[in-house]
Design a protein around this motif. Sequence first.
Motif, PDB file in Angstrom:
ATOM      1  N   MET A 240      -2.058 -51.176   0.512  1.00  0.00           N
ATOM      2  CA  MET A 240      -1.144 -50.282   0.947  1.00  0.00           C
ATOM      3  C   MET A 240      -1.188 -49.959   2.440  1.00  0.00           C
ATOM      4  N   LEU A 241       0.174 -49.946   3.079  1.00  0.00           N
ATOM      5  CA  LEU A 241       0.253 -49.642   4.306  1.00  0.00           C
ATOM      6  C   LEU A 241       0.985 -48.105   4.620  1.00  0.00           C
ATOM      7  N   PHE A 242       0.286 -47.833   5.665  1.00  0.00           N
ATOM      8  CA  PHE A 242       0.645 -46.377   6.044  1.00  0.00           C
ATOM      9  C   PHE A 242       0.996 -46.452   7.554  1.00  0.00           C
ATOM     10  N   TYR A 243       1.939 -45.489   8.064  1.00  0.00           N
ATOM     11  CA  TYR A 243       2.145 -45.545   9.420  1.00  0.00           C
ATOM     12  C   TYR A 243       2.207 -44.095   9.957  1.00  0.00           C
ATOM     13  N   VAL A 244       1.765 -43.808  11.005  1.00  0.00           N
ATOM     14  CA  VAL A 244       1.034 -42.627  11.618  1.00  0.00           C
ATOM     15  C   VAL A 244       1.707 -42.417  12.823  1.00  0.00           C
ATOM     16  N   LEU A 245       2.470 -41.479  13.372  1.00  0.00           N
ATOM     17  CA  LEU A 245       3.084 -41.244  14.542  1.00  0.00           C
ATOM     18  C   LEU A 245       2.642 -40.250  15.273  1.00  0.00           C
ATOM     19  N   LEU A 246       1.989 -40.567  16.487  1.00  0.00           N
ATOM     20  CA  LEU A 246       1.398 -39.370  17.154  1.00  0.00           C
ATOM     21  C   LEU A 246       2.246 -38.996  18.503  1.00  0.00           C
ATOM     22  N   SER A 247       2.728 -37.941  18.467  1.00  0.00           N
ATOM     23  CA  SER A 247       3.659 -37.400  19.372  1.00  0.00           C
ATOM     24  C   SER A 247       3.215 -36.342  20.362  1.00  0.00           C
ATOM     25  N   TYR A 248       2.016 -35.863  20.269  1.00  0.00           N
ATOM     26  CA  TYR A 248       1.501 -35.066  21.245  1.00  0.00           C
ATOM     27  C   TYR A 248       0.032 -35.165  21.240  1.00  0.00           C
ATOM     28  N   GLY A 249      -0.647 -34.311  22.017  1.00  0.00           N
ATOM     29  CA  GLY A 249      -2.290 -34.563  22.212  1.00  0.00           C
ATOM     30  C   GLY A 249      -2.467 -35.750  23.288  1.00  0.00           C
ATOM     31  N   ALA A 250      -3.720 -36.041  23.611  1.00  0.00           N
ATOM     32  CA  ALA A 250      -4.279 -36.841  24.210  1.00  0.00           C
ATOM     33  C   ALA A 250      -3.815 -38.396  23.865  1.00  0.00           C
ATOM     34  N   LYS A 251      -3.706 -39.232  24.502  1.00  0.00           N
ATOM     35  CA  LYS A 251      -3.356 -40.642  24.180  1.00  0.00           C
ATOM     36  C   LYS A 251      -4.764 -41.276  23.475  1.00  0.00           C
ATOM     37  N   PRO A 252      -4.799 -41.438  22.508  1.00  0.00           N
ATOM     38  CA  PRO A 252      -6.176 -41.976  21.821  1.00  0.00           C
ATOM     39  C   PRO A 252      -6.562 -43.360  22.332  1.00  0.00           C
ATOM     40  N   HIS A 253      -7.880 -43.413  22.070  1.00  0.00           N
ATOM     41  CA  HIS A 253      -8.704 -44.542  22.343  1.00  0.00           C
ATOM     42  C   HIS A 253      -9.534 -44.822  21.162  1.00  0.00           C
ATOM     43  N   GLY A 254      -9.209 -45.463  20.423  1.00  0.00           N
ATOM     44  CA  GLY A 254     -10.092 -45.931  19.109  1.00  0.00           C
ATOM     45  C   GLY A 254      -9.652 -45.256  18.005  1.00  0.00           C
ATOM     46  N   SER A 255     -10.384 -44.600  17.273  1.00  0.00           N
ATOM     47  CA  SER A 255     -10.052 -43.923  15.983  1.00  0.00           C
ATOM     48  C   SER A 255      -9.172 -42.629  16.206  1.00  0.00           C
ATOM     49  N   ILE A 256      -8.289 -42.506  15.344  1.00  0.00           N
ATOM     50  CA  ILE A 256      -7.447 -41.266  15.173  1.00  0.00           C
ATOM     51  C   ILE A 256      -7.780 -40.194  14.429  1.00  0.00           C
ATOM     52  N   ASP A 257      -9.134 -40.360  13.699  1.00  0.00           N
ATOM     53  CA  ASP A 257      -9.382 -39.401  12.658  1.00  0.00           C
ATOM     54  C   ASP A 257      -9.260 -37.965  13.102  1.00  0.00           C
ATOM     55  N   ASP A 258      -9.791 -37.595  14.293  1.00  0.00           N
ATOM     56  CA  ASP A 258      -9.720 -36.465  14.604  1.00  0.00           C
ATOM     57  C   ASP A 258      -8.559 -36.135  15.604  1.00  0.00           C
ATOM     58  N   HIS A 259      -7.648 -36.936  15.776  1.00  0.00           N
ATOM     59  CA  HIS A 259      -6.551 -36.629  16.682  1.00  0.00           C
ATOM     60  C   HIS A 259      -5.705 -35.443  15.925  1.00  0.00           C
ATOM     61  N   PRO A 260      -5.360 -34.390  16.780  1.00  0.00           N
ATOM     62  CA  PRO A 260      -4.581 -33.322  16.369  1.00  0.00           C
ATOM     63  C   PRO A 260      -3.154 -33.631  15.816  1.00  0.00           C
ATOM     64  N   ALA A 261      -2.687 -34.682  16.294  1.00  0.00           N
ATOM     65  CA  ALA A 261      -1.337 -35.059  15.821  1.00  0.00           C
ATOM     66  C   ALA A 261      -1.425 -35.749  14.578  1.00  0.00           C
ATOM     67  N   ALA A 262      -2.322 -36.401  14.208  1.00  0.00           N
ATOM     68  CA  ALA A 262      -2.490 -37.161  13.306  1.00  0.00           C
ATOM     69  C   ALA A 262      -3.096 -36.433  11.874  1.00  0.00           C
ATOM     70  N   ARG A 263      -3.730 -35.222  11.927  1.00  0.00           N
ATOM     71  CA  ARG A 263      -4.451 -34.690  10.953  1.00  0.00           C
ATOM     72  C   ARG A 263      -3.640 -34.529   9.693  1.00  0.00           C
ATOM     73  N   SER A 264      -2.477 -33.701   9.744  1.00  0.00           N
ATOM     74  CA  SER A 264      -1.788 -33.598   8.640  1.00  0.00           C
ATOM     75  C   SER A 264      -1.106 -34.875   7.871  1.00  0.00           C
ATOM     76  N   GLN A 265      -0.849 -35.774   8.812  1.00  0.00           N
ATOM     77  CA  GLN A 265      -0.541 -37.259   8.095  1.00  0.00           C
ATOM     78  C   GLN A 265      -1.775 -37.811   7.523  1.00  0.00           C
ATOM     79  N   LEU A 266      -2.812 -37.888   7.904  1.00  0.00           N
ATOM     80  CA  LEU A 266      -3.974 -38.479   7.526  1.00  0.00           C
ATOM     81  C   LEU A 266      -4.503 -37.712   6.039  1.00  0.00           C
ATOM     82  N   ARG A 267      -4.349 -36.495   6.230  1.00  0.00           N
ATOM     83  CA  ARG A 267      -4.526 -35.538   5.065  1.00  0.00           C
ATOM     84  C   ARG A 267      -3.781 -36.072   3.917  1.00  0.00           C
ATOM     85  N   LEU A 268      -2.494 -36.325   4.008  1.00  0.00           N
ATOM     86  CA  LEU A 268      -1.722 -37.047   3.041  1.00  0.00           C
ATOM     87  C   LEU A 268      -2.037 -38.213   2.486  1.00  0.00           C
TER      88      LEU A 268
END
Length: 221
Positions: free
Chosen positions: A1-29
């Motif tokens: 299954m394919l999912f897409y996450v949009l990061l629109s704030y916070g630092a530009k990620p390098h590597g995993s987005i698991d702890d990125h503030p803009a990704a948290r609610s999307q990843l929980r879902l």
Amino acid sequence: MLFYVLLSYGAKPHGSIDDHPAARSQLRLIRRIEEKHAIPAKKICFDYARRIASIDDLPNLTTLLDFVLLHPGVKVRIDDLSRLFRITDLGKREALLSSLRHYEAAIFSIRHGLALKDFSSEQSHNLLLHPEKSKSLALQGRPGWTDEAQQSSAAIRRKSAHANALALDRIREELRRAGDRDTLKNIAARANGAGLLTRRGKRWSEQNVARALKMLDKERP
């Protein structure tokens, strides 16, 4: 299954987005869906964009959608399609929606429970004029919410209000040309029948119509 996450704030990620503030609610879902449906395998794709001018600003999403076009029945799931439009300037949202229509069968908005191809005219209208009314996820927990960002948000609200006023003015002119009474009640009824919503995502009342048209009339020489 394919999912897409949009990061629109916070630092530009390098590597995993698991702890990125803009990704948290999307990843929980995504994790809840994964647990509920016992997904054997998933792929999460993401883009980092503070503002979107066109679909070219989302290269990873475009690549994923081009791949999905070759696999009928497969969909790319995003938590809320409105998320893309919330960081797109009002004047550029229609072009973005037109670009996404090329992939409309493959884009699925979890919040709406629909693929883009199944959006009603009212839902599509709200993507363009009221994406922030879907849910203000983009603002929750955002650090550094600056005066500049607030001013940008206010400018978008003004543009949205102006666009609504112009739509009401067109309805007023249509009533006049048809020989019907251009009363506030008739304008509100016609706007509601067409699925037009106020800037706050509500149905039109006579009072709201009066305020919007008064604002527009004051702007005219």
